[in-house]
Design a protein around this motif. Structure first.
Motif, PDB file in Angstrom:
ATOM      1  N   THR A  34     -29.500 102.532  58.213  1.00  0.00           N
ATOM      2  CA  THR A  34     -30.202 103.503  58.351  1.00  0.00           C
ATOM      3  C   THR A  34     -30.208 104.211  59.780  1.00  0.00           C
ATOM      4  OG1 THR A  34     -31.876 102.005  59.247  1.00  0.00           O
ATOM      5  CG2 THR A  34     -32.021 102.301  57.044  1.00  0.00           C
ATOM      6  N   GLN A  35     -30.659 105.443  59.943  1.00  0.00           N
ATOM      7  CA  GLN A  35     -30.545 106.313  61.301  1.00  0.00           C
ATOM      8  C   GLN A  35     -31.946 107.150  61.156  1.00  0.00           C
ATOM      9  OE1 GLN A  35     -27.416 109.220  61.649  1.00  0.00           O
ATOM     10  NE2 GLN A  35     -27.271 108.982  63.567  1.00  0.00           N
ATOM     11  N   ASN A  36     -32.616 106.748  62.090  1.00  0.00           N
ATOM     12  CA  ASN A  36     -33.845 107.614  62.448  1.00  0.00           C
ATOM     13  C   ASN A  36     -34.738 107.333  61.130  1.00  0.00           C
ATOM     14  OD1 ASN A  36     -33.033 108.883  64.936  1.00  0.00           O
ATOM     15  ND2 ASN A  36     -32.136 110.275  63.715  1.00  0.00           N
ATOM     16  N   GLY A  37     -34.726 105.942  60.420  1.00  0.00           N
ATOM     17  CA  GLY A  37     -35.448 105.566  59.444  1.00  0.00           C
ATOM     18  C   GLY A  37     -35.084 105.901  58.047  1.00  0.00           C
ATOM     19  N   GLU A  38     -34.017 106.607  57.758  1.00  0.00           N
ATOM     20  CA  GLU A  38     -33.414 107.235  56.846  1.00  0.00           C
ATOM     21  C   GLU A  38     -32.231 106.624  56.416  1.00  0.00           C
ATOM     22  OE1 GLU A  38     -32.846 111.327  55.885  1.00  0.00           O
ATOM     23  OE2 GLU A  38     -34.470 111.707  57.496  1.00  0.00           O
ATOM     24  N   ALA A  39     -32.017 106.169  55.072  1.00  0.00           N
ATOM     25  CA  ALA A  39     -30.887 105.646  54.714  1.00  0.00           C
ATOM     26  C   ALA A  39     -29.690 106.636  54.761  1.00  0.00           C
ATOM     27  CB  ALA A  39     -30.882 105.071  53.318  1.00  0.00           C
ATOM     28  N   LYS A  40     -28.586 105.912  55.418  1.00  0.00           N
ATOM     29  CA  LYS A  40     -27.396 107.045  55.721  1.00  0.00           C
ATOM     30  C   LYS A  40     -26.159 106.439  55.193  1.00  0.00           C
ATOM     31  CE  LYS A  40     -29.418 110.398  58.109  1.00  0.00           C
ATOM     32  NZ  LYS A  40     -29.302 111.744  57.675  1.00  0.00           N
TER      33      LYS A  40
END
Length: 86
Positions: A34-40
């Motif tokens: 994740t990056q900034n709480g989003e799946a990346k």
């Protein structure tokens, strides 16, 4: 896709790369980054990736076959075997 507890922030990936490589190779479970709480991204071992690619290829072949059947592009097995017997 089910990830259970295999979700980590990108900072973990940066600081634990060797450990992640070892774990992925042993457990053969993908890791969601994740990056900034989003799946990346999804990270997985090569063997699992190759198996996934083979599975997808087989599914594509099946889908093409089903489409041809729906379009009437097939021959009865009896006709094929009769032709082979000639």
């Amino acid at each position: 896709m089910k990830f259970s507890s295999q979700i980590k922030p990108i900072s973990y990936l940066k600081s634990h790369t060797a450990e992640i490589v070892r774990e992925l190779s042993e457990k053969r479970e993908p890791l969601l980054i994740t990056q900034n709480g989003e799946a990346k991204l999804v990270v997985m071992d090569v063997k699992s990736y190759e198996e996934l690619e083979e599975t997808l290829a087989l599914l594509k072949i099946l889908a093409l076959g089903n489409r041809e059947i729906e379009q009437g592009k097939f021959r009865d097995a009896e006709d094929v075997f009769a032709e082979l017997d000639k």
